[in-house]
Scaffold this motif. Sequence first.
Motif, PDB file in Angstrom:
ATOM      1  N   THR A  83       1.157  -1.221   0.051  1.00 27.59           N
ATOM      2  CA  THR A  83      -0.317   0.054  -0.251  1.00 27.59           C
ATOM      3  C   THR A  83       0.702   0.894   0.040  1.00 27.59           C
ATOM      4  O   THR A  83       1.932   1.751   0.663  1.00 27.59           O
ATOM      5  CB  THR A  83      -0.654  -0.028   1.250  1.00 27.59           C
ATOM      6  N   PHE A  84       1.034   2.493  -0.821  1.00 25.91           N
ATOM      7  CA  PHE A  84       1.341   3.221  -0.960  1.00 25.91           C
ATOM      8  C   PHE A  84       0.186   4.123  -0.548  1.00 25.91           C
ATOM      9  O   PHE A  84      -0.801   4.351  -0.992  1.00 25.91           O
ATOM     10  CB  PHE A  84       1.564   3.767  -2.120  1.00 25.91           C
ATOM     11  N   SER A  85       1.008   5.109   0.249  1.00 27.38           N
ATOM     12  CA  SER A  85      -0.363   6.212   0.609  1.00 27.38           C
ATOM     13  C   SER A  85       0.089   7.363   1.307  1.00 27.38           C
ATOM     14  O   SER A  85       1.791   7.432   1.423  1.00 27.38           O
ATOM     15  CB  SER A  85      -1.010   6.282   2.348  1.00 27.38           C
ATOM     16  N   PHE A  86      -1.054   8.869   0.413  1.00 25.59           N
ATOM     17  CA  PHE A  86      -0.140   9.700   0.135  1.00 25.59           C
ATOM     18  C   PHE A  86      -0.624  11.012   0.447  1.00 25.59           C
ATOM     19  O   PHE A  86      -2.332  11.384   0.195  1.00 25.59           O
ATOM     20  CB  PHE A  86       0.963  10.161  -1.318  1.00 25.59           C
ATOM     21  N   ASN A  87      -0.955  12.107   0.180  1.00 22.66           N
ATOM     22  CA  ASN A  87      -1.196  13.339   0.110  1.00 22.66           C
ATOM     23  C   ASN A  87      -1.912  13.372   1.355  1.00 22.66           C
ATOM     24  O   ASN A  87      -3.660  13.463   0.448  1.00 22.66           O
ATOM     25  CB  ASN A  87      -1.781  13.523  -1.281  1.00 22.66           C
ATOM     26  N   GLN A  88      -1.955  12.729   2.370  1.00 16.67           N
ATOM     27  CA  GLN A  88      -3.105  12.357   3.524  1.00 16.67           C
ATOM     28  C   GLN A  88      -4.431  11.225   3.134  1.00 16.67           C
ATOM     29  O   GLN A  88      -4.805  10.111   4.122  1.00 16.67           O
ATOM     30  CB  GLN A  88      -3.847  13.675   4.144  1.00 16.67           C
ATOM     31  N   ARG A  89      -4.549  11.185   2.279  1.00 15.12           N
ATOM     32  CA  ARG A  89      -6.271  10.983   1.916  1.00 15.12           C
ATOM     33  C   ARG A  89      -6.433   9.852   0.972  1.00 15.12           C
ATOM     34  O   ARG A  89      -7.281   8.899   0.518  1.00 15.12           O
ATOM     35  CB  ARG A  89      -7.477  11.934   1.241  1.00 15.12           C
ATOM     36  N   HIS A  90      -4.573  10.008   0.185  1.00 12.08           N
ATOM     37  CA  HIS A  90      -5.076   8.580  -1.738  1.00 12.08           C
ATOM     38  C   HIS A  90      -4.237   7.180  -0.713  1.00 12.08           C
ATOM     39  O   HIS A  90      -3.803   7.795  -0.046  1.00 12.08           O
ATOM     40  CB  HIS A  90      -4.157   9.606  -2.729  1.00 12.08           C
ATOM     41  N   ASN A  91      -4.703   6.919  -1.168  1.00 11.12           N
ATOM     42  CA  ASN A  91      -3.855   5.433  -1.232  1.00 11.12           C
ATOM     43  C   ASN A  91      -3.751   4.282  -2.316  1.00 11.12           C
ATOM     44  O   ASN A  91      -5.496   4.357  -3.412  1.00 11.12           O
ATOM     45  CB  ASN A  91      -4.621   4.553  -0.323  1.00 11.12           C
ATOM     46  N   TYR A 145      -9.738   6.487  -0.653  1.00 11.08           N
ATOM     47  CA  TYR A 145      -9.985   7.948  -1.415  1.00 11.08           C
ATOM     48  C   TYR A 145     -10.154   7.980   0.531  1.00 11.08           C
ATOM     49  O   TYR A 145     -11.691   6.855   0.693  1.00 11.08           O
ATOM     50  CB  TYR A 145     -10.032   7.994  -1.709  1.00 11.08           C
ATOM     51  N   ASP A 146     -10.144   8.600   1.758  1.00  9.01           N
ATOM     52  CA  ASP A 146     -10.986   8.653   2.611  1.00  9.01           C
ATOM     53  C   ASP A 146     -11.118   9.659   2.621  1.00  9.01           C
ATOM     54  O   ASP A 146     -11.177  11.158   2.722  1.00  9.01           O
ATOM     55  CB  ASP A 146      -9.428   8.376   4.594  1.00  9.01           C
ATOM     56  N   ILE A 147     -12.667   8.994   2.811  1.00  7.58           N
ATOM     57  CA  ILE A 147     -13.988  10.399   2.828  1.00  7.58           C
ATOM     58  C   ILE A 147     -13.828  11.104   4.190  1.00  7.58           C
ATOM     59  O   ILE A 147     -13.769  12.238   4.420  1.00  7.58           O
ATOM     60  CB  ILE A 147     -15.091   9.317   2.810  1.00  7.58           C
ATOM     61  N   HIS A 152      -7.831   9.331  15.097  1.00 13.01           N
ATOM     62  CA  HIS A 152      -7.812   8.179  15.646  1.00 13.01           C
ATOM     63  C   HIS A 152      -8.741   7.336  14.617  1.00 13.01           C
ATOM     64  O   HIS A 152      -8.852   5.451  14.656  1.00 13.01           O
ATOM     65  CB  HIS A 152      -8.526   7.536  16.730  1.00 13.01           C
ATOM     66  N   TYR A 153      -9.075   7.453  13.453  1.00 14.26           N
ATOM     67  CA  TYR A 153     -10.384   7.169  12.861  1.00 14.26           C
ATOM     68  C   TYR A 153      -9.804   8.195  11.420  1.00 14.26           C
ATOM     69  O   TYR A 153      -9.836   8.066  10.874  1.00 14.26           O
ATOM     70  CB  TYR A 153     -11.419   6.958  13.087  1.00 14.26           C
ATOM     71  N   ALA A 154     -10.117   6.566  10.601  1.00 17.72           N
ATOM     72  CA  ALA A 154     -10.052   6.571   8.918  1.00 17.72           C
ATOM     73  C   ALA A 154     -11.334   5.603   8.338  1.00 17.72           C
ATOM     74  O   ALA A 154     -11.133   4.976   8.753  1.00 17.72           O
ATOM     75  CB  ALA A 154      -9.298   6.771   7.865  1.00 17.72           C
ATOM     76  N   VAL A 155     -12.311   6.293   7.286  1.00 19.05           N
ATOM     77  CA  VAL A 155     -13.006   5.888   6.707  1.00 19.05           C
ATOM     78  C   VAL A 155     -13.553   6.281   4.991  1.00 19.05           C
ATOM     79  O   VAL A 155     -12.885   7.318   4.483  1.00 19.05           O
ATOM     80  CB  VAL A 155     -14.781   5.937   7.120  1.00 19.05           C
ATOM     81  N   GLY A 156     -13.117   4.961   4.047  1.00 16.35           N
ATOM     82  CA  GLY A 156     -12.887   5.310   2.851  1.00 16.35           C
ATOM     83  C   GLY A 156     -14.147   4.391   1.697  1.00 16.35           C
ATOM     84  O   GLY A 156     -14.302   3.597   1.966  1.00 16.35           O
ATOM     85  N   LEU A 205     -11.244  -7.702 -14.133  1.00 16.38           N
ATOM     86  CA  LEU A 205     -11.849  -7.702 -13.677  1.00 16.38           C
ATOM     87  C   LEU A 205     -12.663  -6.527 -12.138  1.00 16.38           C
ATOM     88  O   LEU A 205     -11.753  -6.401 -11.277  1.00 16.38           O
ATOM     89  CB  LEU A 205     -12.871  -9.075 -12.686  1.00 16.38           C
ATOM     90  N   PRO A 206     -13.310  -5.618 -12.535  1.00 16.88           N
ATOM     91  CA  PRO A 206     -13.478  -4.513 -11.824  1.00 16.88           C
ATOM     92  C   PRO A 206     -14.476  -4.682 -10.113  1.00 16.88           C
ATOM     93  O   PRO A 206     -14.774  -5.530 -10.267  1.00 16.88           O
ATOM     94  CB  PRO A 206     -14.457  -2.788 -12.400  1.00 16.88           C
ATOM     95  N   ASP A 207     -14.593  -4.394  -9.033  1.00 14.71           N
ATOM     96  CA  ASP A 207     -15.020  -4.162  -8.096  1.00 14.71           C
ATOM     97  C   ASP A 207     -14.749  -3.124  -6.918  1.00 14.71           C
ATOM     98  O   ASP A 207     -13.854  -1.438  -7.813  1.00 14.71           O
ATOM     99  CB  ASP A 207     -13.621  -4.485  -6.778  1.00 14.71           C
ATOM    100  N   ILE A 208     -15.969  -2.829  -6.322  1.00 16.07           N
ATOM    101  CA  ILE A 208     -15.950  -1.583  -5.574  1.00 16.07           C
ATOM    102  C   ILE A 208     -15.825  -2.713  -4.321  1.00 16.07           C
ATOM    103  O   ILE A 208     -16.212  -2.928  -3.584  1.00 16.07           O
ATOM    104  CB  ILE A 208     -17.123  -1.171  -5.808  1.00 16.07           C
ATOM    105  N   GLY A 209     -15.700  -1.357  -2.836  1.00 15.54           N
ATOM    106  CA  GLY A 209     -15.289  -1.502  -1.385  1.00 15.54           C
ATOM    107  C   GLY A 209     -15.539  -0.743  -0.721  1.00 15.54           C
ATOM    108  O   GLY A 209     -15.297   1.139  -1.563  1.00 15.54           O
ATOM    109  N   LEU A 210     -15.232  -0.924   0.615  1.00 13.44           N
ATOM    110  CA  LEU A 210     -15.362   0.530   1.505  1.00 13.44           C
ATOM    111  C   LEU A 210     -14.907  -0.654   2.409  1.00 13.44           C
ATOM    112  O   LEU A 210     -14.540  -1.130   2.206  1.00 13.44           O
ATOM    113  CB  LEU A 210     -16.866   0.663   2.383  1.00 13.44           C
ATOM    114  N   TYR A 211     -13.738   0.921   2.777  1.00  4.19           N
ATOM    115  CA  TYR A 211     -12.850  -0.222   4.257  1.00  4.19           C
ATOM    116  C   TYR A 211     -12.938   1.416   6.048  1.00  4.19           C
ATOM    117  O   TYR A 211     -13.275   2.548   5.158  1.00  4.19           O
ATOM    118  CB  TYR A 211     -11.507   0.128   3.406  1.00  4.19           C
ATOM    119  N   GLY A 212     -12.100   0.793   6.423  1.00  5.55           N
ATOM    120  CA  GLY A 212     -12.028   1.723   7.565  1.00  5.55           C
ATOM    121  C   GLY A 212     -11.228   1.293   8.423  1.00  5.55           C
ATOM    122  O   GLY A 212     -10.946   0.381   8.744  1.00  5.55           O
ATOM    123  N   SER A 213     -10.376   1.860   9.592  1.00  3.59           N
ATOM    124  CA  SER A 213      -9.969   2.272  11.135  1.00  3.59           C
ATOM    125  C   SER A 213      -9.972   2.451  11.975  1.00  3.59           C
ATOM    126  O   SER A 213      -9.977   3.806  11.449  1.00  3.59           O
ATOM    127  CB  SER A 213      -8.218   1.935  10.118  1.00  3.59           C
TER     128      SER A 213
END
Length: 303
Positions: A83-91, A145-147, A152-156, A205-213
Amino acid sequence: MIRTFFCIVLLILGTRTASAETNLSTNDSTVSDKYTLDVGMFYANSDSNFIVTNPKTGGTFPVDFEDELLLAEEQYLPYFEFTFSFNQRHNIYIDWKSLDRKADTETVSQDFILEDIDGKDYLIETGAKLNTELNIDILRIGYGYDIWQGTHYAVGVSVGIHTMFIETAFKGTIGICVPDSTLTSLCSNAVATPEVIDDTLTAPLPDIGLYGSYEFYPGWTFDAHAQYFAIKYDDVDGSLIDIRLGVEAKICDNWSLKLAYNYYDVDVTIEKTRNVGNIEQRTFDYNINYSFTGPMFAVSYVF
């Protein structure tokens, strides 16, 4: 396949390094940028079959890799995730899973024809001894993208593509059939051949998803993600469900341990056809179900 995974990772690292060298004056914007590499194991349960032709009737039927050809159904397997995380919200993330299996079948229980592999048909007869190898690699590349973010948390949300690489090899008592316009004469001139190899690549094959920490205690973080796709395009019909719940424990500045419970299921059908006497016929179809429900363990390094 693992070489492809690491080549992509090195390409991202090289691109990012070059970018950093040309933007030293804006170093503040890269303070939160980081790379994460996970190396781990998971427990897989597999079910796979392919469609073959009956040399006597011309009808088709499935042959199960696990039940008929004795490939292992369950085993521990490696996975890699970068995983490459950059500019605070992008992965940007890349992960790779592999399932390599082989087995010996002392006596094949029924006659069947493997059709249209490199333009040839192959006959395997009852009683033949057969060595079978089935290698499946799944490469996933995506963007998240972290919305919502907090201390202490992130949801994207995420979007990505999965590509499946399949290699099948058969060795043993195998005959080469001479194609004809009638199925009854396909194998009238069978000769011995030592090995049959078929390589298949699914379209991305495309996929969409949600994630959080959520960091619920200093150094301890709860992570979750869910991804889904379902598509039918050309000769590929596929679906994926990927749900993971886990905990990450930081053991020192750059190292962490991860333990997760994962439900992962990929089901892909690949149809092969060819024209015989101006009639399109289905030949060597795959149905691959690659799934597991159970624990995953990984060592994670951040740099």
